[in-house]
Design an enzyme around this catalytic site. Structure first.
Site, PDB file in Angstrom:
ATOM      1  N   ARG A 365       0.346  -1.117  -0.089  1.00  0.00           N
ATOM      2  CA  ARG A 365       0.135  -0.005   0.053  1.00  0.00           C
ATOM      3  C   ARG A 365       1.340   0.977  -0.446  1.00  0.00           C
ATOM      4  NH1 ARG A 365      -5.541   1.388   0.862  1.00  0.00           N
ATOM      5  NH2 ARG A 365      -6.015  -0.842   0.468  1.00  0.00           N
ATOM      6  N   GLU A 768      -9.221   6.336   7.251  1.00  0.00           N
ATOM      7  CA  GLU A 768      -7.472   6.765   6.805  1.00  0.00           C
ATOM      8  C   GLU A 768      -7.550   7.911   6.486  1.00  0.00           C
ATOM      9  OE1 GLU A 768      -7.672   2.788   5.349  1.00  0.00           O
ATOM     10  OE2 GLU A 768      -6.176   2.566   6.491  1.00  0.00           O
TER      11      GLU A 768
END
Lengths: 817, 487
Positions: A365, A768
């Site tokens: 990621r 997030e």
């Protein structure tokens, strides 16, 4: 494979599509009741309430708020203990790496109150709690100690205090081995990767770099972060009959904890129940890290036949459980005189710790977000998930993404200082958009980019240009205090990159008194997930929020759930709950049509009532009638995210269903004598699509910003030369205080945004993405430092920018200037 | 002498008498484990997060006074004669939320909720003292409370709005003030209390003279005042502290008086006591004090304790040394007094005999022309342990510096004077050049260590810069009385 959709899928999707398309407008002001739907006068005969309480798109306080403030919200440690409960505590290593020759636990066993001692040999099943099945994460090690603070055994005693004291009495016979603590020394020592590395590549990188008019290379160190959830790790196992085990714990991933407990006990998953009422904060730190504690409590409970609770103290919690990965990124960027990027090459080396844990997907990621908002015409990104002799790092809000974004923003800064431009202009010049400029390094097209508008609005709102000019002028006349300002964007991909995780289940019962029991696979850690999902249910049934009982998450009700992570909680579980509601409603409508002889279109769910033809009856009465007619009033809902697929070997696919966007503008002042600083003002504009609950979403944005700011400023992890983490409690590890938040703090949601994809009520994920808004503070600090050398050099601050790093950077620039 | 053996106090509404209280029994464990008052949470067990905040009301010379404290490092034995108020006491019997609680709910002040009871209690204490606080007052009151979810904004918004939900005048604690005062007064026996098992003994002397006797009877006993350090010996290091002599209840140790130009601070005076009483005389300490710990710890921690524990990074010694403080030690009826800097012999070693205790600190009031400054540098501005702390005092006459005293914390194994730098400054001209020169000789005074708080290089650089800052801040103001200049 991921593109294939079974007939059942499309059925579910079509049904949901229909539901979502009839979405209603957002009320003009959050918190105000929604406009009354147009109804035939007859339908109002029984005068139902104008609107239900707690429907979607409304502000609604957290469903546990009253329990929070009165202290009546139960966390795992607050559950009343059955008589005979024992307490476990971990004995840990005091050496970073060694060959383990033996454990002398006699003194431990003899200590007052001790009932049992557990070592690797006492694990009845498989001695592994690796969340990705790599078999590299033993409950207790057998041959080699791999980090300072590694759990080696557990003591079980009558009291927690007795267990703690006894755990200190072990004598560890071991032979020290050389160790590597950080990714750079690990690479030098030829340490292996803990998981397969990833390469993302597009275009002709080397020729493009060679051909670029300007080129520069650099390196940035980005520190890790401790979660500092206020409630630490805890698990409480209660043995049942046969092979049964119930574990109450504080995990974001009950199904994984269940499967791990089954694995270490050597029993099938159906023997284990994991319950989570709520967590006192998670942030990723309770995604996989609770596995160990659940395993120890369960093994101890199985052996002793008594309930066993394990709760490490804060120091042990911080030293024995994983954190955000720190990274060292080495990069080369080619660009033209206007600051437009032509090619990028970067290597991301991460401190993964002794085992893989989630380091594979985390480092993946980081690469997925190494572009942040910017189009790279030619790009090659490589991850290096390095094994190190430190605690195994894990998930943390953003999951590697923030580190990727910090890198992207550093590159922008480098280019801005090199070309003498305002970094915002460099940012804008590189945004995705325009012909042929929408492809990410992983070959997904960015189709929903709203940053031009969002950043433009924030620029106006924050009065960025004028303030920047003022700051530059003021800095010229100020010797000690210097200011800096930065406006940074965020684009964040939403979906688990492990495609199979993008599924969720829910279970809804309507009892025959009309009360509703809601259960779903997500976990509540403060984010308000339960509140949002209940709003979806209230809205779909058109009943008041108060009618819905939100219950603990338990593997007994919804199986095979995914972690509540990747910001996906509302997207997945909201949809699953909606699916369950619609199943029940469909049955109720059929019942109404058959019983009262009306067409399905003539049955409508009104606020707390149901209209059947010309008549309206209360929801309760209608439910009672349906019950008597033997209609099933319970349903299990299911959802899986459509459209996504990912081929990791090729580095191509559509790993993300959609993107969330945001931007922040922060102004700071630094003291060039001490390096101390203050955030003077922050303005935020953040995109959550059509918010399910603007108040809760705003809370997520504000909280994430401050947490992100803390990561990049005062939160520093520091290991000594023996490999011991010395910042292991709030006395030494400094998260932001109330007084650290910006002096002026304006936070707005982009209320015009709506998800282009068919997400739950067109909302977007919020957990997030706003974390990365804190990068604006880091960049503003950098500008303030750069002022001492007239903005000619990139200060290359490493993160976290502690007062020390700020002062040392000032000192460095002054010397060079 | 007559002795008691029970710890008696009022817990919320009830009178409580606990026999056999071990020295290391914490108030938090008592509340959670013995009483199942689980609203009070353990977040860190070291007084840094505030999740365990409770109010402790104590009879003082000015009447019943409540202060928020950390139950995690407060020992049960130390609440003898006090009123302990936990979050469970706040909402009414009818279930109605307290104004503090309702404000937090309405402003979305909780997310995960684990820190929330602690915030409720800190804000409750603030609201009772300051019903309409400013944001700055709220921030100061919340320095000892960590929240990891909200980013604090909703909590601060709630805090400034509490009085819209109710008045402190109608609060049960105010209304029951007289009754509680009477109940607490009744608990004051004037006896020594000895309780707990033989190897885990708690001793509460009857008065300060009895304290001297107890310590002579048990030389080397652990003296527990605010427990902000000793608490951690227990919760973090599992160190035995028996026998422990608790002195937090001794009023004589808490007195602060000023006579004949001399300030006398009882060793048991808390940071909060000193802040409330002395900042008018030492205005340069005001901003410094706001950076020492959080509110809860300032209410517990004592000046005497901060000195006696000999920490190289204690916050008060550097600034007190610069102010020419002296410390008085007492053993039985014998007392001796020494300059504070002489008390610190070496790292971990103080000039205190096993039966001696720190009784008093004296500080001369500043004279005309004296310029004082106090600086604290830390990774986080507030509620953090110093990387470097400095006290600086000079007198400037006709452009010449005299009577220079500079002391640093965090630069050596003890709080220590910068003698070489002082020598440069004494007799030097008031000029940038003199201060640059003084900064340049600091390496003769100090060879600091690198640790997690700061590197040696940073410490040296900052220490020198603090001397420069001192000059810059006060240049142009020499003629005026020493005042504050914004950094």
């Amino acid at each position: 494979m991921d593109d294939e959709r079974t007939p059942q899928d499309s059925e579910v999707s079509d049904r949901l599509t229909e539901l979502l398309e009839i979405d209603r407008p957002i009320p003009p002001e959050p918190g105000l009741p929604e406009p009354v739907r147009s109804l035939e006068p007859a339908a109002l005969a029984q005068a139902p309430a104008a609107a239900v309480s707690g429907a979607v798109h409304q502000n609604r306080v957290h469903d546990s708020a009253e329990k929070h403030v009165t202290g009546r919200a139960d966390y795992t440690d607050d559950i009343a203990q059955p008589e005979g409960t024992l307490h476990a505590y971990l004995g840990v290593s005091k050496i970073a790496r060694a060959r383990l020759k033996g454990l002398d636990l006699d003194a431990v066993r003899r200590a007052p109150g001790v009932v049992d001692v557990l070592t690797a040999a006492d694990v009845p099943g498989i001695n592994d709690v690796s969340p990705t099945g790599r078999n590299d994460d033993p409950v207790f090690p057998t041959d080699e100690i791999e980090f300072h603070g590694q759990p080696l055994f557990a003591v079980v005693a009558e009291t927690r205090d007795a267990a703690r004291r006894a755990a200190l009495l072990a004598v560890v016979d071991c032979e020290p081995l050389p160790f590597a603590l950080d990714p750079v020394s690990a690479r030098k020592a030829d340490y292996p990767y803990v998981a397969p590395p990833l390469k993302l590549e597009r275009g002709e990188v080397d020729p493009a770099l060679s051909a670029a008019p300007r080129r520069l290379a650099g390196s940035i160190r980005i520190g890790g972060q401790d979660h500092m959830y206020l409630e630490g790790q805890i698990a409480f196992a209660i043995p049942g009959e046969d092979d049964e085990m119930v574990v109450h714990c504080s995990t974001q991933h009950p199904s994984e904890a269940q499967h791990m407990v089954a694995q270490v006990l050597g029993v099938p998953s159906n023997a284990v129940t994991v319950n989570v009422r709520r967590m006192g904060g998670g942030f990723g730190g309770k995604e996989s890290q609770m596995n160990l504690f659940c395993a120890v409590a369960a093994i101890a409970a199985r052996r002793t036949g008594r309930p066993v609770k394990i709760r490490p103290d804060r120091d042990q919690d911080m030293t024995a459980t994983g954190k955000r990965h720190d990274f060292v990124v080495d990069y080369t960027v080619g660009f033209d005189e206007s600051g437009r990027i032509q090619a990028v090459e970067a290597d991301f080396a991460a401190r993964c710790g002794f085992s893989s844990d989630l380091s594979g997907p985390v480092t993946d990621r980081a690469l997925f977000h190494a572009d942040n908002a910017y189009f790279y015409p030619h790009v090659r990104l490589r991850s290096h998930p390095m094994k190190t002799n430190t605690v195994s790092n894990t998930a943390f809000r953003g999951f590697g993404g923030p580190q990727g974004v910090v890198f992207a923003e550093r590159m922008i800064e480098e280019i801005a200082y090199a070309t003498g431009q305002d970094p915002l202009d460099v940012r804008k010049a590189n945004f995705y958009g325009g012909a042929g400029r929408d492809l990410t390094p992983y070959h997904q097209s960015v189709e929903d980019n709203i940053l031009d508008r969002l950043v433009g609005e924030l620029e106006e709102k924050a009065d960025y240009r004028r303030r920047r000019a003022q700051i530059v002028a003021a800095n010229a006349g100020s010797t000690i205090v210097k200011r800096g300002i930065a406006l940074t964007p965020v684009k964040f991909g939403i979906s688990f990159t492990a495609t199979w995780y993008n599924q969720a289940g829910a279970l809804i019962h309507v009892y025959n008194d009309g009360s509703i029991h809601l259960n779903h696979g997500g976990t509540e850690m403060g984010q308000g997930l339960n509140t949002k999902v209940a709003q979806v249910v209230a809205d779909a049934f058109q009943v008041d929020f108060e009618r819905i009982k939100i219950t603990k998450t338990t593997t007994e009700k919804v199986p095979n759930t995914s972690a509540t992570a990747a910001s996906s909680g509302s997207d997945l579980n909201g949809m699953a709950a909606l699916d369950a509601v619609e199943q029940i409603k469909a049955r109720l409508v059929t019942f109404a049509t058959e019983t009262y002889g009306v067409a399905a279109e003539d049955v409508a769910f009104l606020p707390n009532a149901v209209r059947i033809g010309a008549e309206t009856m209360s929801f309760d009465a209608f439910v009672k009638e349906a019950y008597k007619a033997r209609i099933q009033l319970s349903a299990a809902g299911f959802y899986k995210t459509p459209k996504i697929h990912w081929d990791r070997d090729k580095g191509m696919g559509r790993p993300f269903y959609y993107y969330s966007y945001g931007a922040a503008c922060s102004e700071v002042s630094i003291d060039t004598l001490t390096g101390e600083y203050r955030v003077e003002r922050t303005d935020i504009l953040h995109d959550v699509g059509r918010s399910l609950n603007p108040a809760l979403d705003k809370g997520q944005v504000e909280g994430a910003f401050v947490q992100g700011m803390g990561w990049l400023t005062t939160e520093e992890l520091w290991w000594d030369d023996k490999g011991a983490l010395r910042t292991h409690a709030p006395s030494t590890y400094k998260i932001p205080l109330a007084s650290d938040r910006p002096r002026v703090f304006n936070v707005d949601l982009a209320d015009w945004s709506e998800n282009r994809e068919l997400t739950i009520k067109r909302s977007k994920a919020v957990g997030e993405p706003p974390f990365m808004l804190g990068i604006s503070v880091f960049e503003a600090l950098s500008m303030a430092v750069a002022s001492v050398a007239d903005y000619r050099k990139c200060p290359r601050l490493d993160a976290p920018a502690t007062p020390e790093r700020v002062l040392m950077a000032v000192s460095r620039l002054k010397t060079k200037a | 002498m007559t002795q008691g053996s029970e710890i008696r106090f009022v817990l919320n509404g009830r009178d409580v008498a606990v026999p056999d209280v071990a020295a290391d029994r914490t108030l938090l464990d008592f509340l959670r484990l013995d009483r199942r008052l689980t609203g009070t949470k353990e977040g860190c067990a070291e007084g840094d997060c505030g999740a365990c905040t409770v109010l402790v009301g104590r009879l003082t010379a000015d009447g019943l006074a409540y202060a928020p404290v950390n139950a995690c490092i407060r020992f049960l034995a130390s609440v003898h004669g006090c009123h302990v108020v936990t979050v469970e006491h706040l909402s009414g019997r009818d279930g109605k939320l307290h104004p503090v609680q309702q404000a937090l709910v309405d402003h979305h002040g909780s997310q995960c909720g684990f820190c929330t009871p602690g915030f409720v209690m800190a804000l409750y204490a603030l609201w009772m003292e300051v019903p309409e606080p400013s944001e700055a007052q709220v921030e100061t009151a919340l320095q000892g409370n960590l929240c990891r979810c909200t980013g604090y904004s909703p909590i601060v918004r709630a805090a400034v709005a509490i009085s819209r939900y109710g008045s402190p005048a109608a609060d049960p604690i105010r209304l029951e003030r007289e009754a509680i005062t009477a109940r607490l007064a009744a608990l004051r026996s004037g006896h020594r209390i000895v309780t707990g098992p033989e190897d885990n003994r708690s001793i509460l002397p009857a008065d300060i003279d009895d304290f001297a006797v107890c310590l002579q009877d048990h030389p080397g006993a652990t003296i527990v005042a605010g427990a902000t350090d000793v608490g951690l010996w227990v919760t973090k290091f599992l160190r035995p502290i028996s026998p422990a002599i608790f002195v937090g209840h001794l009023d004589a140790l808490k007195s602060i008086t000023i006579e004949d130009g001399l300030v006398r601070i009882g060793a048991g005076a808390s940071y909060s006591d000193v802040w409330a009483r002395l900042m008018g005389h030492f205005p340069h300490l005001d901003a410094y004090w706001s950076r020492i710990a959080g509110w809860q710890v300032r209410n517990m921690g004592t000046i005497g304790g901060n000195i006696a524990n000999g920490s190289p990074i204690g916050d008060t010694p550097p600034v007190l040394i610069a102010l020419k403080a002296e410390v008085t030690l007492r053993e039985g009826d014998r007392r001796r007094t020494m300059p504070l800097e002489d008390f610190f012999v070496a790292y971990g070693k103080q000039d205190r005999a096993p039966a001696e205790f720190v009784e008093e600190i004296t500080v001369p009031l500043p004279r005309t022309g004296q310029i004082d400054a106090a600086y604290k540098i830390s990774k986080r501005r507030e509620e953090d342990i110093s990387s470097v702390a400095a006290g600086i005092s000079v007198t400037v006459l006709d452009g010449r510096i005299t009577d220079c005293r500079i002391a640093f914390g965090g630069m050596a194994g003890t709080p220590k004077r910068a003698r070489a730098a002082e020598a440069v400054l004494n007799g030097g001209s008031w000029s940038q050049a003199t201060f640059d020169e003084a900064a340049g000789v600091l390496d003769q005074d100090f060879q600091p260590l690198s640790d997690w708080r700061a590197s040696a290089d940073y410490r040296m650089l900052v220490a020198g810069n603090l001397l420069r800052r001192f000059f810059l801040e006060h240049d142009g103001e020499r003629a005026a009385p020493a005042g504050k200049v914004a950094a």
